[in-house]
Scaffold this active site. Structure first.
Site, PDB file in Angstrom:
ATOM      1  N   ARG A 106      -1.502 -14.975   3.671  1.00 16.35           N
ATOM      2  CA  ARG A 106      -2.247 -14.197   4.651  1.00 16.35           C
ATOM      3  C   ARG A 106      -1.352 -14.339   5.887  1.00 16.35           C
ATOM      4  O   ARG A 106      -1.403 -13.555   6.839  1.00 16.35           O
ATOM      5  CB  ARG A 106      -3.513 -14.771   4.681  1.00 16.35           C
ATOM      6  CG  ARG A 106      -4.334 -14.594   3.439  1.00 16.35           C
ATOM      7  CD  ARG A 106      -5.079 -13.254   3.712  1.00 16.35           C
ATOM      8  NE  ARG A 106      -5.943 -13.245   4.574  1.00 16.35           N
ATOM      9  CZ  ARG A 106      -6.854 -12.150   4.885  1.00 16.35           C
ATOM     10  NH1 ARG A 106      -6.642 -11.019   4.130  1.00 16.35           N
ATOM     11  NH2 ARG A 106      -7.648 -12.176   5.647  1.00 16.35           N
ATOM     12  N   PHE A 131     -15.248   3.579   7.759  1.00 14.99           N
ATOM     13  CA  PHE A 131     -13.911   4.041   7.175  1.00 14.99           C
ATOM     14  C   PHE A 131     -13.636   4.047   5.769  1.00 14.99           C
ATOM     15  O   PHE A 131     -12.735   4.076   5.128  1.00 14.99           O
ATOM     16  CB  PHE A 131     -12.877   3.048   8.129  1.00 14.99           C
ATOM     17  CG  PHE A 131     -13.016   1.592   7.857  1.00 14.99           C
ATOM     18  CD1 PHE A 131     -12.564   1.207   6.524  1.00 14.99           C
ATOM     19  CD2 PHE A 131     -13.616   1.114   8.724  1.00 14.99           C
ATOM     20  CE1 PHE A 131     -12.622  -0.388   6.443  1.00 14.99           C
ATOM     21  CE2 PHE A 131     -13.913  -0.560   8.673  1.00 14.99           C
ATOM     22  CZ  PHE A 131     -13.290  -1.037   7.324  1.00 14.99           C
ATOM     23  N   GLU A 189      -9.631  -9.999  -7.615  1.00 11.47           N
ATOM     24  CA  GLU A 189      -8.496  -9.135  -7.461  1.00 11.47           C
ATOM     25  C   GLU A 189      -7.411  -9.045  -8.441  1.00 11.47           C
ATOM     26  O   GLU A 189      -7.039  -8.022  -9.072  1.00 11.47           O
ATOM     27  CB  GLU A 189      -7.900  -8.940  -5.855  1.00 11.47           C
ATOM     28  CG  GLU A 189      -9.147  -8.420  -4.940  1.00 11.47           C
ATOM     29  CD  GLU A 189      -8.564  -8.967  -3.522  1.00 11.47           C
ATOM     30  OE1 GLU A 189      -7.624  -9.428  -3.350  1.00 11.47           O
ATOM     31  OE2 GLU A 189      -9.538  -8.527  -2.814  1.00 11.47           O
ATOM     32  N   ASN A 237      -1.803  -0.274   7.168  1.00 11.96           N
ATOM     33  CA  ASN A 237      -1.168  -1.419   7.556  1.00 11.96           C
ATOM     34  C   ASN A 237      -0.189  -2.170   6.229  1.00 11.96           C
ATOM     35  O   ASN A 237      -0.313  -3.372   6.471  1.00 11.96           O
ATOM     36  CB  ASN A 237      -2.346  -2.448   7.911  1.00 11.96           C
ATOM     37  CG  ASN A 237      -3.421  -3.124   6.828  1.00 11.96           C
ATOM     38  OD1 ASN A 237      -3.296  -2.193   5.762  1.00 11.96           O
ATOM     39  ND2 ASN A 237      -4.290  -3.592   7.250  1.00 11.96           N
ATOM     40  N   TYR A 292     -12.358  -2.264  -2.846  1.00  8.82           N
ATOM     41  CA  TYR A 292     -12.870  -2.351  -1.756  1.00  8.82           C
ATOM     42  C   TYR A 292     -14.516  -2.301  -1.473  1.00  8.82           C
ATOM     43  O   TYR A 292     -14.932  -1.877  -0.398  1.00  8.82           O
ATOM     44  CB  TYR A 292     -12.452  -1.127  -0.786  1.00  8.82           C
ATOM     45  CG  TYR A 292     -10.924  -1.511  -0.543  1.00  8.82           C
ATOM     46  CD1 TYR A 292     -10.534  -2.547   0.339  1.00  8.82           C
ATOM     47  CD2 TYR A 292      -9.747  -0.491  -0.649  1.00  8.82           C
ATOM     48  CE1 TYR A 292      -9.230  -2.961   0.805  1.00  8.82           C
ATOM     49  CE2 TYR A 292      -8.687  -0.666  -0.263  1.00  8.82           C
ATOM     50  CZ  TYR A 292      -8.256  -1.658   0.585  1.00  8.82           C
ATOM     51  OH  TYR A 292      -7.031  -2.113   0.841  1.00  8.82           O
ATOM     52  N   THR A 305      -5.128  -7.837  10.271  1.00  6.16           N
ATOM     53  CA  THR A 305      -5.432  -6.573   9.838  1.00  6.16           C
ATOM     54  C   THR A 305      -4.993  -5.594  10.610  1.00  6.16           C
ATOM     55  O   THR A 305      -4.409  -4.651  10.049  1.00  6.16           O
ATOM     56  CB  THR A 305      -6.959  -6.400   9.592  1.00  6.16           C
ATOM     57  OG1 THR A 305      -7.536  -7.485   8.736  1.00  6.16           O
ATOM     58  CG2 THR A 305      -7.318  -5.207   8.837  1.00  6.16           C
ATOM     59  N   LYS A 331       0.790  -1.152   0.009  1.00  8.56           N
ATOM     60  CA  LYS A 331      -0.094   0.061   0.015  1.00  8.56           C
ATOM     61  C   LYS A 331       0.936   1.279  -0.109  1.00  8.56           C
ATOM     62  O   LYS A 331       2.298   1.239   0.216  1.00  8.56           O
ATOM     63  CB  LYS A 331      -0.958   0.082   1.071  1.00  8.56           C
ATOM     64  CG  LYS A 331      -1.797  -1.233   1.233  1.00  8.56           C
ATOM     65  CD  LYS A 331      -2.847  -1.147   2.311  1.00  8.56           C
ATOM     66  CE  LYS A 331      -3.724  -2.200   2.542  1.00  8.56           C
ATOM     67  NZ  LYS A 331      -4.876  -2.034   3.533  1.00  8.56           N
ATOM     68  N   ARG A 385       2.792  -7.241   8.715  1.00 15.59           N
ATOM     69  CA  ARG A 385       2.232  -5.973   9.531  1.00 15.59           C
ATOM     70  C   ARG A 385       2.761  -6.081  10.944  1.00 15.59           C
ATOM     71  O   ARG A 385       3.004  -4.910  11.510  1.00 15.59           O
ATOM     72  CB  ARG A 385       0.652  -6.353   9.602  1.00 15.59           C
ATOM     73  CG  ARG A 385      -0.100  -5.878   8.338  1.00 15.59           C
ATOM     74  CD  ARG A 385      -1.408  -6.475   8.006  1.00 15.59           C
ATOM     75  NE  ARG A 385      -1.984  -6.151   6.890  1.00 15.59           N
ATOM     76  CZ  ARG A 385      -3.096  -6.783   6.441  1.00 15.59           C
ATOM     77  NH1 ARG A 385      -3.679  -7.673   7.247  1.00 15.59           N
ATOM     78  NH2 ARG A 385      -3.828  -6.385   5.336  1.00 15.59           N
ATOM     79  N   HIS A 389      -1.563  -5.377   1.454  1.00 10.65           N
ATOM     80  CA  HIS A 389      -3.168  -6.129   1.178  1.00 10.65           C
ATOM     81  C   HIS A 389      -2.756  -7.659   0.704  1.00 10.65           C
ATOM     82  O   HIS A 389      -1.890  -7.637  -0.139  1.00 10.65           O
ATOM     83  CB  HIS A 389      -3.914  -5.315   0.389  1.00 10.65           C
ATOM     84  CG  HIS A 389      -5.406  -6.140  -0.036  1.00 10.65           C
ATOM     85  ND1 HIS A 389      -6.304  -6.110   0.750  1.00 10.65           N
ATOM     86  CD2 HIS A 389      -5.510  -6.823  -1.202  1.00 10.65           C
ATOM     87  CE1 HIS A 389      -7.501  -6.870   0.069  1.00 10.65           C
ATOM     88  NE2 HIS A 389      -6.781  -7.508  -1.032  1.00 10.65           N
TER      89      HIS A 389
HETATM   90  P1  CMP Z   1      -7.295  -4.476   4.002  1.00  7.68           P
HETATM   91  O1  CMP Z   1      -6.916  -6.022   4.214  1.00  7.68           O
HETATM   92  O2  CMP Z   1      -6.627  -3.882   2.819  1.00  7.68           O
HETATM   93  O3  CMP Z   1      -8.718  -4.526   3.718  1.00  7.68           O
HETATM   94  C1  CMP Z   1      -9.599  -3.385   4.149  1.00  7.68           C
HETATM   95  C2  CMP Z   1      -8.959  -2.376   4.958  1.00  7.68           C
HETATM   96  O4  CMP Z   1      -9.487  -1.356   5.592  1.00  7.68           O
HETATM   97  C3  CMP Z   1      -7.783  -2.839   5.885  1.00  7.68           C
HETATM   98  O5  CMP Z   1      -6.786  -3.835   5.113  1.00  7.68           O
HETATM   99  C4  CMP Z   1      -7.412  -1.650   6.829  1.00  7.68           C
HETATM  100  O6  CMP Z   1      -6.404  -1.096   6.068  1.00  7.68           O
HETATM  101  C5  CMP Z   1      -8.539  -0.655   6.390  1.00  7.68           C
HETATM  102  N1  CMP Z   1      -9.160  -0.204   7.672  1.00  7.68           N
HETATM  103  C6  CMP Z   1      -9.417   1.076   7.916  1.00  7.68           C
HETATM  104  N2  CMP Z   1      -9.749   1.319   9.284  1.00  7.68           N
HETATM  105  C7  CMP Z   1     -10.136  -0.134   9.700  1.00  7.68           C
HETATM  106  C8  CMP Z   1     -10.743  -0.443  10.398  1.00  7.68           C
HETATM  107  N3  CMP Z   1     -11.147   0.522  11.708  1.00  7.68           N
HETATM  108  N4  CMP Z   1     -10.974  -1.721  10.808  1.00  7.68           N
HETATM  109  C9  CMP Z   1     -10.769  -2.579   9.793  1.00  7.68           C
HETATM  110  N5  CMP Z   1      -9.898  -2.184   8.537  1.00  7.68           N
HETATM  111  C10 CMP Z   1      -9.876  -0.975   8.594  1.00  7.68           C
END
Ligand code: CMP
Length: 144
Positions: A86, A58, A127, A113, A50, A92, A10, A103, A116
């Site tokens: 993963r 968010f 994707e 984070n 997304y 996450t 990212k 991460r 992805h």
């Molecule tokens: P990702 O795995 O790319 O998929 C969705 C993304 O939403 C996640 O990583 C986070 O980076 C982002 N995100 C931002 N805020 C939140 C939150 N409060 N809870 C979960 N994911 C979040």
């Protein structure tokens, strides 16, 4: 089972200069890089990618962040690469991700984070096709 997955450094990971570190981890694990590009994600692609988070509070910030700078999009191939990658990516929320995961080692807050990774065979397929044309993926046999 040999699979393909979509992984993407990212904008925060690109800014932190850890593209090479991320590639290195997956290479050393034994996975094969079959497609990669540094790119800016359009608003439209971000909203599609997304889409499952559209109703989340968010969502707006997520789209703004992922389009804020270049990302490094990749397709990796290998034995059970979807679930194994993963595990290597970690939870996450980087504060819950274990040390030794990407991460866990490089992230601190959930909205930045670092990386992805597709979470299922269905999302991997979806994707990969969102980010790559089939001609952009390579096929080559890697010596063991
Ligand atoms: P990702 O795995 O790319 O998929 C969705 C993304 O939403 C996640 O990583 C986070 O980076 C982002 N995100 C931002 N805020 C939140 C939150 N409060 N809870 C979960 N994911 C979040």
């Amino acid at each position: 089972m040999i699979q393909k997955t979509f992984l993407m450094v990212k904008p925060d990971g690109v800014q932190r200069s850890i593209i090479g570190e991320v590639i290195s981890r997956f290479e050393k694990k034994g996975f094969q890089l079959v497609g990669a590009k540094l790119m800016h994600i359009s608003q439209e692609l971000a909203e599609t990618h997304y889409g499952e988070h559209k109703e989340k509070p968010f969502f707006g910030e997520l789209v703004k962040f992922i389009t804020s700078g270049p990302v490094f999009a990749m397709v990796w191939e290998g034995e059970n690469v979807i679930s194994v990658s993963r595990q290597m990516v970690g939870k996450t929320n980087p504060q819950e991700a274990l040390p030794g995961t990407i991460r866990g080692d490089y992230g601190l807050i959930v909205d930045k984070n670092i990386i992805h990774g597709s979470d299922s065979p269905e999302s991997a397929e979806r994707e990969i096709s969102l980010f790559f044309e089939s001609e952009e993926l390579t096929f080559y046999k890697k010596d063991a």
